[in-house]
Scaffold this motif. Structure first.
Motif, PDB file in Angstrom:
ATOM      1  N   GLU A 126       0.930  -1.632   0.068  1.00  0.00           N
ATOM      2  CA  GLU A 126      -0.029  -0.132  -0.213  1.00  0.00           C
ATOM      3  C   GLU A 126       0.696   1.281  -0.670  1.00  0.00           C
ATOM      4  OE1 GLU A 126      -3.618   0.657   1.967  1.00  0.00           O
ATOM      5  OE2 GLU A 126      -3.087  -2.032   2.899  1.00  0.00           O
ATOM      6  N   ALA A 127       0.154   1.865  -0.472  1.00  0.00           N
ATOM      7  CA  ALA A 127       0.877   3.567  -0.883  1.00  0.00           C
ATOM      8  C   ALA A 127       1.162   4.423   0.851  1.00  0.00           C
ATOM      9  CB  ALA A 127       0.542   4.984  -1.430  1.00  0.00           C
ATOM     10  N   ILE A 128       2.137   4.020   1.348  1.00  0.00           N
ATOM     11  CA  ILE A 128       2.445   4.956   2.300  1.00  0.00           C
ATOM     12  C   ILE A 128       2.057   6.707   2.761  1.00  0.00           C
ATOM     13  CG2 ILE A 128       4.283   5.803   4.198  1.00  0.00           C
ATOM     14  CD1 ILE A 128       6.133   3.209   3.125  1.00  0.00           C
ATOM     15  N   SER A 129       0.977   6.079   3.984  1.00  0.00           N
ATOM     16  CA  SER A 129       0.342   8.270   4.317  1.00  0.00           C
ATOM     17  C   SER A 129       0.114   7.291   6.101  1.00  0.00           C
ATOM     18  CB  SER A 129      -0.692   7.921   3.500  1.00  0.00           C
ATOM     19  OG  SER A 129      -2.248   7.129   4.178  1.00  0.00           O
ATOM     20  N   ALA A 130      -0.680   8.843   6.626  1.00  0.00           N
ATOM     21  CA  ALA A 130      -1.115   8.704   7.331  1.00  0.00           C
ATOM     22  C   ALA A 130      -1.880   7.531   7.642  1.00  0.00           C
ATOM     23  CB  ALA A 130      -1.912   9.609   8.128  1.00  0.00           C
ATOM     24  N   ARG A 131      -2.756   7.097   7.072  1.00  0.00           N
ATOM     25  CA  ARG A 131      -3.267   5.763   7.535  1.00  0.00           C
ATOM     26  C   ARG A 131      -3.518   4.172   6.597  1.00  0.00           C
ATOM     27  NH1 ARG A 131      -9.146   8.095   8.648  1.00  0.00           N
ATOM     28  NH2 ARG A 131      -9.183   6.085   8.450  1.00  0.00           N
ATOM     29  N   ALA A 132      -2.153   4.950   6.203  1.00  0.00           N
ATOM     30  CA  ALA A 132      -1.273   2.653   5.023  1.00  0.00           C
ATOM     31  C   ALA A 132      -0.106   2.963   5.466  1.00  0.00           C
ATOM     32  CB  ALA A 132      -2.225   2.920   4.335  1.00  0.00           C
ATOM     33  N   HIS A 133       0.406   2.048   5.479  1.00  0.00           N
ATOM     34  CA  HIS A 133       1.810   1.903   5.410  1.00  0.00           C
ATOM     35  C   HIS A 133       1.943   0.692   4.393  1.00  0.00           C
ATOM     36  CE1 HIS A 133       5.981   2.220   6.340  1.00  0.00           C
ATOM     37  NE2 HIS A 133       5.932   3.494   7.663  1.00  0.00           N
ATOM     38  N   CYS A 134       3.623  -0.224   4.750  1.00  0.00           N
ATOM     39  CA  CYS A 134       3.897  -1.060   3.734  1.00  0.00           C
ATOM     40  C   CYS A 134       4.130  -2.330   4.559  1.00  0.00           C
ATOM     41  CB  CYS A 134       4.960  -0.893   2.977  1.00  0.00           C
ATOM     42  SG  CYS A 134       6.320  -0.018   3.707  1.00  0.00           S
ATOM     43  N   PHE A 135       3.961  -1.594   5.917  1.00  0.00           N
ATOM     44  CA  PHE A 135       3.620  -3.467   6.730  1.00  0.00           C
ATOM     45  C   PHE A 135       3.440  -2.487   8.346  1.00  0.00           C
ATOM     46  CE2 PHE A 135       8.219  -0.729   7.497  1.00  0.00           C
ATOM     47  CZ  PHE A 135       7.458  -0.405   9.126  1.00  0.00           C
ATOM     48  N   PHE A 136       2.766  -3.727   8.617  1.00  0.00           N
ATOM     49  CA  PHE A 136       2.357  -3.369  10.164  1.00  0.00           C
ATOM     50  C   PHE A 136       2.275  -4.104  11.088  1.00  0.00           C
ATOM     51  CE2 PHE A 136      -2.013  -5.139   9.377  1.00  0.00           C
ATOM     52  CZ  PHE A 136      -2.272  -4.781   8.610  1.00  0.00           C
ATOM     53  N   HIS A 137       1.856  -4.470  11.796  1.00  0.00           N
ATOM     54  CA  HIS A 137       1.994  -5.698  13.681  1.00  0.00           C
ATOM     55  C   HIS A 137       0.530  -6.266  13.968  1.00  0.00           C
ATOM     56  CE1 HIS A 137       5.669  -3.231  13.151  1.00  0.00           C
ATOM     57  NE2 HIS A 137       6.095  -4.510  13.397  1.00  0.00           N
ATOM     58  N   GLN A 138       0.453  -7.642  13.715  1.00  0.00           N
ATOM     59  CA  GLN A 138      -1.138  -7.725  13.992  1.00  0.00           C
ATOM     60  C   GLN A 138      -0.614  -8.876  15.251  1.00  0.00           C
ATOM     61  OE1 GLN A 138      -2.429  -9.935  10.928  1.00  0.00           O
ATOM     62  NE2 GLN A 138      -3.943  -9.373  10.262  1.00  0.00           N
ATOM     63  N   VAL A 139      -1.612  -9.196  15.829  1.00  0.00           N
ATOM     64  CA  VAL A 139      -2.057 -10.571  17.192  1.00  0.00           C
ATOM     65  C   VAL A 139      -3.520 -10.982  16.475  1.00  0.00           C
ATOM     66  CG1 VAL A 139      -1.856 -10.636  19.094  1.00  0.00           C
ATOM     67  CG2 VAL A 139      -1.134  -8.996  18.936  1.00  0.00           C
ATOM     68  N   GLU A 140      -3.223 -11.799  16.095  1.00  0.00           N
ATOM     69  CA  GLU A 140      -4.113 -13.395  15.572  1.00  0.00           C
ATOM     70  C   GLU A 140      -3.982 -14.074  16.942  1.00  0.00           C
ATOM     71  OE1 GLU A 140      -4.450 -14.345  12.084  1.00  0.00           O
ATOM     72  OE2 GLU A 140      -4.591 -12.527  10.953  1.00  0.00           O
ATOM     73  N   GLY A 141      -5.756 -14.584  16.963  1.00  0.00           N
ATOM     74  CA  GLY A 141      -5.482 -15.511  17.583  1.00  0.00           C
ATOM     75  C   GLY A 141      -6.538 -16.860  17.615  1.00  0.00           C
ATOM     76  N   LEU A 142      -6.011 -17.895  17.870  1.00  0.00           N
ATOM     77  CA  LEU A 142      -6.722 -19.153  17.882  1.00  0.00           C
ATOM     78  C   LEU A 142      -7.456 -20.161  18.462  1.00  0.00           C
ATOM     79  CD1 LEU A 142      -7.664 -20.848  15.435  1.00  0.00           C
ATOM     80  CD2 LEU A 142      -5.183 -22.072  16.130  1.00  0.00           C
ATOM     81  N   TYR A 143      -8.587 -20.833  18.487  1.00  0.00           N
ATOM     82  CA  TYR A 143      -9.246 -21.639  19.548  1.00  0.00           C
ATOM     83  C   TYR A 143      -9.724 -22.247  19.235  1.00  0.00           C
ATOM     84  CZ  TYR A 143     -11.461 -22.835  24.364  1.00  0.00           C
ATOM     85  OH  TYR A 143     -12.021 -23.201  24.921  1.00  0.00           O
ATOM     86  N   VAL A 144      -9.594 -23.895  19.335  1.00  0.00           N
ATOM     87  CA  VAL A 144      -9.997 -24.962  18.654  1.00  0.00           C
ATOM     88  C   VAL A 144     -10.488 -25.182  19.505  1.00  0.00           C
ATOM     89  CG1 VAL A 144      -9.998 -26.441  16.706  1.00  0.00           C
ATOM     90  CG2 VAL A 144      -9.068 -24.331  16.218  1.00  0.00           C
ATOM     91  N   PHE A 159     -12.604 -20.418  17.528  1.00  0.00           N
ATOM     92  CA  PHE A 159     -13.022 -19.782  16.574  1.00  0.00           C
ATOM     93  C   PHE A 159     -11.387 -18.436  16.159  1.00  0.00           C
ATOM     94  CE2 PHE A 159     -12.951 -18.584  21.301  1.00  0.00           C
ATOM     95  CZ  PHE A 159     -12.150 -17.471  21.787  1.00  0.00           C
ATOM     96  N   ALA A 160     -11.174 -17.684  15.516  1.00  0.00           N
ATOM     97  CA  ALA A 160     -10.089 -17.268  15.397  1.00  0.00           C
ATOM     98  C   ALA A 160     -10.690 -15.175  15.421  1.00  0.00           C
ATOM     99  CB  ALA A 160      -9.896 -17.367  13.643  1.00  0.00           C
ATOM    100  N   PHE A 161      -9.442 -14.088  15.360  1.00  0.00           N
ATOM    101  CA  PHE A 161      -9.692 -13.404  15.176  1.00  0.00           C
ATOM    102  C   PHE A 161      -8.464 -12.981  15.051  1.00  0.00           C
ATOM    103  CE2 PHE A 161      -7.271 -12.826  19.198  1.00  0.00           C
ATOM    104  CZ  PHE A 161      -7.463 -14.019  19.838  1.00  0.00           C
ATOM    105  N   GLY A 162      -8.567 -11.139  14.947  1.00  0.00           N
ATOM    106  CA  GLY A 162      -6.660 -11.238  14.492  1.00  0.00           C
ATOM    107  C   GLY A 162      -7.021  -8.837  14.740  1.00  0.00           C
ATOM    108  N   MET A 163      -6.011  -8.824  14.964  1.00  0.00           N
ATOM    109  CA  MET A 163      -6.387  -7.187  15.110  1.00  0.00           C
ATOM    110  C   MET A 163      -4.852  -7.087  14.565  1.00  0.00           C
ATOM    111  SD  MET A 163      -6.102  -7.017  18.892  1.00  0.00           S
ATOM    112  CE  MET A 163      -6.444  -9.004  19.484  1.00  0.00           C
ATOM    113  N   GLY A 164      -4.851  -5.415  13.753  1.00  0.00           N
ATOM    114  CA  GLY A 164      -3.148  -4.191  13.978  1.00  0.00           C
ATOM    115  C   GLY A 164      -3.441  -3.725  15.651  1.00  0.00           C
ATOM    116  N   ILE A 165      -1.977  -3.806  15.330  1.00  0.00           N
ATOM    117  CA  ILE A 165      -1.528  -3.602  16.859  1.00  0.00           C
ATOM    118  C   ILE A 165      -1.438  -1.697  16.410  1.00  0.00           C
ATOM    119  CG2 ILE A 165       0.606  -3.192  18.197  1.00  0.00           C
ATOM    120  CD1 ILE A 165       1.415  -6.072  17.838  1.00  0.00           C
ATOM    121  N   GLU A 166      -1.427  -1.203  15.686  1.00  0.00           N
ATOM    122  CA  GLU A 166      -1.066   0.053  15.548  1.00  0.00           C
ATOM    123  C   GLU A 166      -2.236   0.513  15.405  1.00  0.00           C
ATOM    124  OE1 GLU A 166       0.716  -2.126  13.762  1.00  0.00           O
ATOM    125  OE2 GLU A 166       2.358  -1.534  12.776  1.00  0.00           O
ATOM    126  N   ARG A 167      -3.260  -0.303  14.975  1.00  0.00           N
ATOM    127  CA  ARG A 167      -4.880   0.664  15.561  1.00  0.00           C
ATOM    128  C   ARG A 167      -5.587   0.977  16.885  1.00  0.00           C
ATOM    129  NH1 ARG A 167      -8.475   1.752  12.508  1.00  0.00           N
ATOM    130  NH2 ARG A 167     -10.279   2.868  13.872  1.00  0.00           N
TER     131      ARG A 167
END
Ligand code: PHE
Length: 338
Positions: A193-211, A301-309
């Motif tokens: 993605e084009a780098i701007s105040a709202r987007a970057h070419c990399f970011f950080h996530q925490v995803e989760g999984l419970y089975v 269930f699974a979930f995923g979030m962006g740490i930056e957000r």
């Protein structure tokens, strides 16, 4: 004579006094020069004795000058400074944790208390782990949802790319183990993605999984509800909106009540009072089967979030680029946080 005695007796530690000495004896208008002028006028008989005395005098003056100059260079002054134990020491600049690390640690802590473990995986992934196993059909437009940086692109399943989400770690975990699984996957992900105040070419996530056996959508809701109470404080409200991800069915996006303006209307919540913080859903049975798990016996269930957000909403940061510019004026503001 008197001058010779003077020179021998001369001692100084002061630079200006030494300089005066040099001018007096060795300077262009100094005594040595004068005496050599005089030397030219004496008769041939006296030249021998006078010359010898004169040379000795010149050498004496030079030797004295050099000797004093040397003691001055490594003089007592600097040595005293080196060993003055009463002088204050030099301060060591202590850094601070990066805000994204602070949030990641906090998220991990909350889920650890719920019995989740931390899992990690590679940032360079193959098509299978990033897409195919997660129920993205080949040539399906859902792949375009995540603008992928391909490293090698030729034959579908052999494609190599920078991972676009840490869901790939969920696949690796399920392939290599046996249920139950209860894990979170923090990590860096890449999107073109084009780098701007709202987007970057990399970011950080925490995803989760419970089975496990009998995992239901209400488990998902209660787990995530508890998570936001811990992270944003008691009384934070949540709402779920239907959404779509290839790897979950049903899928949802979760909003929280705006913690910044408390519903009064701000930029972050666009005056709605709600902000989106993560995507989630029940793991699609196809994904379980792709990873060798019996989808009749197990659900998850699974979930995923962006740490930056999450950090933006917690610290009211409005420009994503701040996280990767390493401006100490920004980073120092997080010093008080442990
Ligand atoms: N992998 C999704 C993304 O990166 C987030 C997600 C994870 C959604 C798990 C649902 C379940 O956008």
């Amino acid at each position: 004579n008197q001058y010779t005695a003077d020179i021998k007796a001369f001692v100084t530690a002061k630079a200006d006094e030494l300089e005066a000495f040099r001018i007096k004896y060795l300077g262009t208008k100094g005594l040595v020069k004068d005496l050599f002028e005089e030397f030219k006028t004496v008769g041939p008989e006296e030249k021998r004795t006078f010359g010898k005395v004169l040379n000795e005098f010149k050498q004496l003056a030079e030797a004295k000058y050099n000797e004093l100059k040397e003691t001055q260079d490594s003089g007592p002054k600097t040595q005293d400074l080196k060993f003055d134990l009463t002088l204050p020491g030099e301060g060591l600049a202590v850094g601070s944790r990066h805000p994204l690390s602070l949030i990641r640690i906090e998220i991990i802590d909350i889920f650890k208390r719920l019995g989740f473990v931390v899992a990690e995986g590679p940032e360079i992934e193959d098509d299978w782990h990033n897409f195919s196993a997660l129920n993205f059909p080949e040539e399906h437009p859902a792949r375009d949802m995540q603008d992928t940086f391909f490293i090698k692109k030729n034959a579908g399943r052999d494609d190599i790319a920078l991972r676009t989400h840490t869901s790939s770690v969920q696949v690796r975990m399920m392939e290599n183990g046996k249920p139950p699984f209860r894990a979170i996957m923090p990590g860096r992900v890449y999107r073109n993605e084009a780098i701007s105040a709202r987007a970057h070419c990399f970011f950080h996530q925490v995803e989760g999984l419970y089975v496990d056996e009998n995992v239901s959508f209400s488990d998902l809701k209660q787990t995530l509800y508890h998570f936001v109470q811990e992270l944003y404080g008691d009384g934070t409200q949540v709402r779920f909106r239907p959404s779509y991800f290839p790897f979950t069915e049903p899928s949802a996006e979760m909003d929280i009540s705006c913690t910044i303006c408390k519903g009064a209307g701000c930029n972050m919540c666009k005056h709605s009072g709600w902000v989106e913080i993560l995507g989630c859903g029940m793991v699609d049975p196809n994904v379980l089967e792709n990873c060798g798990i019996d989808s009749k016996k197990y659900s998850g269930f699974a979930f995923g979030m962006g740490i930056e957000r999450i950090a933006n909403l917690k610290y009211v940061i409005r420009d994503l680029r701040l996280f990767s510019e390493n401006d100490v004026r920004f980073l120092n503001q997080f010093k008080t946080e442990v």
